[in-house]
Design a protein around this motif. Structure first.
Motif, short mmCIF file in Angstrom:
data_model
loop_
_atom_site.label_atom_id
_atom_site.label_comp_id
_atom_site.label_asym_id
_atom_site.label_seq_id
_atom_site.Cartn_x
_atom_site.Cartn_y
_atom_site.Cartn_z
N ALA A 77 12.39 7.30 5.80
CA ALA A 77 12.20 5.85 5.92
C ALA A 77 12.87 5.33 7.19
CB ALA A 77 12.76 5.14 4.69
N LEU A 78 14.05 5.83 7.50
CA LEU A 78 14.74 5.39 8.72
C LEU A 78 13.99 5.86 9.97
CD1 LEU A 78 18.38 6.03 7.54
CD2 LEU A 78 17.25 3.82 7.82
N ARG A 79 13.50 7.08 9.95
CA ARG A 79 12.71 7.57 11.09
C ARG A 79 11.43 6.77 11.26
NH1 ARG A 79 14.65 12.61 9.26
NH2 ARG A 79 12.80 12.93 7.98
N ASP A 80 10.88 6.29 10.14
CA ASP A 80 9.62 5.54 10.18
C ASP A 80 9.82 4.07 10.53
OD1 ASP A 80 8.20 7.83 9.62
OD2 ASP A 80 7.88 7.33 7.50
N GLY A 81 11.06 3.63 10.71
CA GLY A 81 11.28 2.27 11.19
C GLY A 81 12.04 1.33 10.29
N ALA A 82 12.51 1.80 9.13
CA ALA A 82 13.31 0.93 8.28
C ALA A 82 14.61 0.58 8.99
CB ALA A 82 13.62 1.61 6.95
N ARG A 83 15.10 -0.61 8.77
CA ARG A 83 16.33 -1.09 9.39
C ARG A 83 17.56 -0.66 8.59
NH1 ARG A 83 17.38 -2.40 14.47
NH2 ARG A 83 15.48 -3.57 14.69
N GLY A 84 17.31 -0.10 7.40
CA GLY A 84 18.41 0.37 6.60
C GLY A 84 17.97 0.57 5.17
N PHE A 85 18.91 0.96 4.33
CA PHE A 85 18.60 1.14 2.92
C PHE A 85 19.75 0.70 2.06
CE2 PHE A 85 20.66 5.11 4.05
CZ PHE A 85 21.49 5.35 2.96
N LEU A 86 19.40 0.25 0.86
CA LEU A 86 20.37 -0.18 -0.14
C LEU A 86 19.98 0.44 -1.47
CD1 LEU A 86 19.60 -3.59 1.16
CD2 LEU A 86 21.98 -3.00 1.04
N ILE A 87 20.95 1.00 -2.15
CA ILE A 87 20.73 1.52 -3.48
C ILE A 87 20.85 0.34 -4.46
CG2 ILE A 87 21.46 3.23 -5.19
CD1 ILE A 87 20.35 4.38 -2.49
N LYS A 88 19.97 0.26 -5.43
CA LYS A 88 19.87 -0.93 -6.29
C LYS A 88 21.10 -1.22 -7.15
CE LYS A 88 14.88 -1.52 -6.61
NZ LYS A 88 13.70 -1.48 -7.50
N ASN A 89 22.10 -0.37 -7.11
CA ASN A 89 23.31 -0.66 -7.89
C ASN A 89 24.34 -1.47 -7.09
OD1 ASN A 89 24.35 1.25 -6.15
ND2 ASN A 89 24.99 2.69 -7.73
N ILE A 90 23.95 -2.00 -5.94
CA ILE A 90 24.86 -2.80 -5.11
C ILE A 90 25.14 -4.16 -5.75
CG2 ILE A 90 24.18 -1.72 -2.94
CD1 ILE A 90 22.40 -4.23 -2.45
N ASP A 91 26.15 -4.83 -5.24
CA ASP A 91 26.44 -6.18 -5.72
C ASP A 91 25.76 -7.21 -4.81
OD1 ASP A 91 28.07 -6.52 -3.42
OD2 ASP A 91 29.87 -5.95 -4.52
N ALA A 92 25.77 -8.45 -5.26
CA ALA A 92 25.08 -9.52 -4.55
C ALA A 92 25.63 -9.74 -3.14
CB ALA A 92 25.17 -10.82 -5.35
N THR A 93 26.93 -9.63 -2.99
CA THR A 93 27.56 -9.83 -1.68
C THR A 93 27.05 -8.82 -0.67
OG1 THR A 93 29.53 -10.69 -2.77
CG2 THR A 93 29.78 -9.98 -0.49
N THR A 94 26.89 -7.57 -1.10
CA THR A 94 26.39 -6.52 -0.21
C THR A 94 24.95 -6.79 0.19
OG1 THR A 94 27.89 -4.93 -1.23
CG2 THR A 94 26.04 -4.03 0.03
N LEU A 95 24.12 -7.21 -0.76
CA LEU A 95 22.72 -7.52 -0.46
C LEU A 95 22.62 -8.64 0.57
CD1 LEU A 95 19.69 -7.16 -0.90
CD2 LEU A 95 19.89 -8.72 -2.87
N VAL A 96 23.36 -9.70 0.36
CA VAL A 96 23.35 -10.83 1.29
C VAL A 96 23.80 -10.40 2.68
CG1 VAL A 96 24.45 -13.06 1.78
CG2 VAL A 96 23.54 -12.59 -0.51
N ALA A 97 24.87 -9.62 2.75
CA ALA A 97 25.38 -9.14 4.04
C ALA A 97 24.34 -8.26 4.74
CB ALA A 97 26.68 -8.38 3.85
N ALA A 98 23.68 -7.40 3.97
CA ALA A 98 22.68 -6.50 4.55
C ALA A 98 21.51 -7.28 5.14
CB ALA A 98 22.18 -5.53 3.49
N ILE A 99 21.07 -8.30 4.44
CA ILE A 99 19.95 -9.11 4.94
C ILE A 99 20.35 -9.82 6.23
CG2 ILE A 99 18.55 -11.16 4.45
CD1 ILE A 99 18.54 -10.19 1.48
N ARG A 100 21.53 -10.39 6.26
CA ARG A 100 21.98 -11.07 7.49
C ARG A 100 22.11 -10.08 8.64
NH1 ARG A 100 25.58 -14.70 3.97
NH2 ARG A 100 24.25 -16.53 3.81
N GLN A 101 22.63 -8.90 8.35
CA GLN A 101 22.81 -7.89 9.40
C GLN A 101 21.45 -7.42 9.93
OE1 GLN A 101 25.94 -5.23 8.39
NE2 GLN A 101 25.48 -3.82 10.04
N ALA A 102 20.51 -7.15 9.02
CA ALA A 102 19.17 -6.71 9.43
C ALA A 102 18.47 -7.80 10.24
CB ALA A 102 18.33 -6.33 8.21
N ALA A 103 18.60 -9.05 9.81
CA ALA A 103 17.98 -10.15 10.54
C ALA A 103 18.57 -10.27 11.94
CB ALA A 103 18.16 -11.46 9.77
N GLY A 104 19.81 -9.85 12.10
CA GLY A 104 20.48 -9.87 13.40
C GLY A 104 20.20 -8.64 14.25
N GLY A 105 19.31 -7.77 13.77
CA GLY A 105 18.92 -6.60 14.55
C GLY A 105 19.77 -5.36 14.35
#
Length: 141
Positions: free
Chosen positions: A94-122
């Motif tokens: 997935a990363l080789r194909d262009g994904a900006r990252g990955f999250l395992i679904k057992n994360i907490d809400a704070t991690t998800l929010v941080a990941a989205i902001r980081q991905a949006a920032g490139g």
């Protein structure tokens, strides 16, 4: 800046929960949802999000196949894989194909929010161990 988000996951209850969680953020706007890859690509093309949350394991068009279409058809969107899979080969692909990252679904809400902001920032984002070896062409920023 408002971060526009599309959710692509075959589990309706999961999508609803993520949508409710993300809508609490003043700078997030969940503009569309889809239950499969084909519909997800259509909605992403129509809504031109900044970030797409994509499940890898869906019926029909797989997450990896969907990812390739998203990267081609919505190149300005950062795709984050949000999955239960911890299969290193699949995540590395997935990363080789262009994904900006990955999250395992057992994360907490704070991690998800941080990941989205980081991905949006490139930037890249991942939870857990980085899949693959350095010789597989994956770099982490």
């Amino acid at each position: 800046m408002t971060i526009r988000i599309v959710l692509i996951d075959d589990h309706a209850l999961f999508r609803s929960g993520v949508r409710l969680l993300l809508q609490r953020q003043p700078d997030f706007d969940v503009v569309a949802e889809a239950a499969d890859g084909i519909e997800g690509v259509k909605r992403a093309k129509a809504f031109q999000p900044n970030v797409i949350l994509l499940d890898l394991n869906m019926p029909g068009l797989s997450g990896l196949e969907t990812l390739k279409l998203l990267v081609q058809d919505v190149p300005d969107a950062a795709v984050l894989i949000l999955t239960v899979s911890e299969e290193a080969d699949e995540l590395a692909q997935a990363l080789r194909d262009g994904a900006r990252g990955f999250l395992i679904k057992n994360i907490d809400a704070t991690t998800l929010v941080a990941a989205i902001r980081q991905a949006a920032g490139g930037k890249f984002f991942h939870t857990g161990e980085a899949p693959g070896e350095p010789d597989k062409g994956i770099s982490w920023q």
